[in-house]
Design a protein around this motif. Structure first.
Motif, PDB file in Angstrom:
ATOM      1  N   SER A  15     145.787  11.154 153.501  1.00  0.00           N
ATOM      2  CA  SER A  15     146.377  12.383 152.955  1.00  0.00           C
ATOM      3  C   SER A  15     147.756  12.076 152.391  1.00  0.00           C
ATOM      4  CB  SER A  15     146.474  13.456 154.037  1.00  0.00           C
ATOM      5  OG  SER A  15     147.260  13.001 155.129  1.00  0.00           O
ATOM      6  N   LYS A  59     151.785  21.615 137.023  1.00  0.00           N
ATOM      7  CA  LYS A  59     152.271  21.293 138.363  1.00  0.00           C
ATOM      8  C   LYS A  59     152.775  19.856 138.466  1.00  0.00           C
ATOM      9  CE  LYS A  59     149.551  24.798 140.763  1.00  0.00           C
ATOM     10  NZ  LYS A  59     148.614  25.097 141.871  1.00  0.00           N
ATOM     11  N   ASP A  75     144.244  17.278 139.466  1.00  0.00           N
ATOM     12  CA  ASP A  75     143.282  18.133 140.156  1.00  0.00           C
ATOM     13  C   ASP A  75     141.939  17.415 140.222  1.00  0.00           C
ATOM     14  OD1 ASP A  75     145.162  20.142 140.404  1.00  0.00           O
ATOM     15  OD2 ASP A  75     144.545  21.142 138.559  1.00  0.00           O
ATOM     16  N   PHE A  84     138.083  23.343 144.506  1.00  0.00           N
ATOM     17  CA  PHE A  84     139.055  24.246 145.123  1.00  0.00           C
ATOM     18  C   PHE A  84     139.913  23.529 146.160  1.00  0.00           C
ATOM     19  CE2 PHE A  84     140.038  27.624 148.322  1.00  0.00           C
ATOM     20  CZ  PHE A  84     140.887  28.363 147.528  1.00  0.00           C
ATOM     21  N   GLN A  85     141.241  23.620 145.986  1.00  0.00           N
ATOM     22  CA  GLN A  85     142.248  23.089 146.904  1.00  0.00           C
ATOM     23  C   GLN A  85     142.148  21.582 147.105  1.00  0.00           C
ATOM     24  OE1 GLN A  85     142.158  25.553 150.496  1.00  0.00           O
ATOM     25  NE2 GLN A  85     143.794  26.802 149.628  1.00  0.00           N
ATOM     26  N   HIS A  86     141.687  20.860 146.098  1.00  0.00           N
ATOM     27  CA  HIS A  86     141.635  19.405 146.172  1.00  0.00           C
ATOM     28  C   HIS A  86     142.398  18.818 144.990  1.00  0.00           C
ATOM     29  CE1 HIS A  86     138.640  20.186 149.204  1.00  0.00           C
ATOM     30  NE2 HIS A  86     138.549  18.897 149.477  1.00  0.00           N
ATOM     31  N   GLY A 103     147.848  14.219 149.032  1.00  0.00           N
ATOM     32  CA  GLY A 103     146.942  15.291 148.631  1.00  0.00           C
ATOM     33  C   GLY A 103     145.628  15.236 149.373  1.00  0.00           C
ATOM     34  N   GLN A 104     144.645  15.887 148.802  1.00  0.00           N
ATOM     35  CA  GLN A 104     143.324  15.976 149.412  1.00  0.00           C
ATOM     36  C   GLN A 104     142.270  15.668 148.359  1.00  0.00           C
ATOM     37  OE1 GLN A 104     142.562  19.746 151.308  1.00  0.00           O
ATOM     38  NE2 GLN A 104     140.703  19.036 152.333  1.00  0.00           N
ATOM     39  N   SER A 150     133.434  24.615 145.457  1.00  0.00           N
ATOM     40  CA  SER A 150     133.959  24.723 146.811  1.00  0.00           C
ATOM     41  C   SER A 150     133.219  23.735 147.695  1.00  0.00           C
ATOM     42  CB  SER A 150     133.773  26.147 147.337  1.00  0.00           C
ATOM     43  OG  SER A 150     134.138  26.231 148.704  1.00  0.00           O
ATOM     44  N   MET A 161     136.345  31.931 142.135  1.00  0.00           N
ATOM     45  CA  MET A 161     137.641  32.015 142.803  1.00  0.00           C
ATOM     46  C   MET A 161     138.351  33.270 142.300  1.00  0.00           C
ATOM     47  SD  MET A 161     140.865  29.355 142.778  1.00  0.00           S
ATOM     48  CE  MET A 161     141.238  29.666 141.038  1.00  0.00           C
ATOM     49  N   THR A 174     143.175  34.605 148.364  1.00  0.00           N
ATOM     50  CA  THR A 174     142.232  34.080 147.385  1.00  0.00           C
ATOM     51  C   THR A 174     140.842  34.120 147.993  1.00  0.00           C
ATOM     52  OG1 THR A 174     143.856  32.618 146.372  1.00  0.00           O
ATOM     53  CG2 THR A 174     141.549  32.077 146.019  1.00  0.00           C
ATOM     54  N   VAL A 188     141.178  32.729 151.705  1.00  0.00           N
ATOM     55  CA  VAL A 188     142.351  31.899 151.960  1.00  0.00           C
ATOM     56  C   VAL A 188     143.595  32.737 151.723  1.00  0.00           C
ATOM     57  CG1 VAL A 188     143.616  29.819 151.320  1.00  0.00           C
ATOM     58  CG2 VAL A 188     141.116  29.831 151.215  1.00  0.00           C
TER      59      VAL A 188
END
Length: 199
Positions: A15, A59, A75, A84-86, A103-104, A150, A161, A174, A188
């Motif tokens: 991570s 970003k 992303d 999503f969120q990665h 990050g993820q 997702s 989303m 979200t 979320v």
């Protein structure tokens, strides 16, 4: 050189990895970051930097005027859609050295398992979210839903989303609505429910 690594919970994927990771390099930060990730693709579980990562210019912070450092954000995408969120960020110093990556990233997403299109139409998404929260007032703002991938229990799902904002309650969340079944896939953030509870 000393390198510090923090591992994503329950995985062999870092991570955060920090230290003097690469360089110096005279090329631009974006090129340096892409080369670093390509050279360390096995570490992060990346099959193809070009196919699985997309630069997020909004970003990314390229060449901070005070420090000369840059943070390049990528992303994660699957079959062209955002995951999503990665995302992965790479920090490059003024001399072109990679100093941190964080990050993820979800490795090995099966593109073939992701539906080609949404069986549940976008027109029905707002109603699903409103019903789930118990909203009736027009003061609630729904931004345009976006199709994302997702990853839940390592299985990819196509989902809508939906960011939800309540100006009156000063809270937001979200929602992820399954694009095949129309069921609420995940929530979320925090928003007050009409029942008195919170997400």
């Amino acid at each position: 050189p000393s390198i510090e690594v923090a591992w994503a919970r329950g995985t062999h994927i870092p991570s955060t990895i920090a230290g003097d990771l690469r360089g110096p390099d005279a090329r631009d930060p974006l090129t340096i970051a892409k080369v670093f990730l390509a050279e360390n693709a096995d570490l992060f579980g990346i099959r193809s930097v070009e196919d699985e990562l997309k630069i997020n210019e909004k970003k990314s912070d390229l060449r901070d005027p005070e420090t000369g450092w840059s943070m390049v954000r990528f992303d994660q995408v699957a079959d062209g859609r955002p995951v999503f969120q990665h995302a992965l960020g790479v920090n490059v110093d003024a001399q072109g050295r990679v100093r941190c990556a964080h990050g993820q990233f979800q490795p090995g997403i099966d593109f073939a398992a992701i539906p080609d299109s949404a069986a549940f139409a976008v027109d029905g998404v707002e109603g699903v979210v409103r019903t789930d929260i118990g909203l009736t007032g027009a003061f609630e703002l729904f931004s345009a839903p976006e199709l994302v991938v997702s990853v839940r229990k390592d299985a990819p799902t196509l989902a809508w989303m939906v960011p939800v904002v309540s100006f009156e309650r000063q809270v937001g969340a979200t929602y992820l609505v399954d694009a095949t079944t129309g069921a609420v896939h995940d929530r979320v953030g925090k928003i007050e429910l009409s029942s008195g509870g919170t997400l």
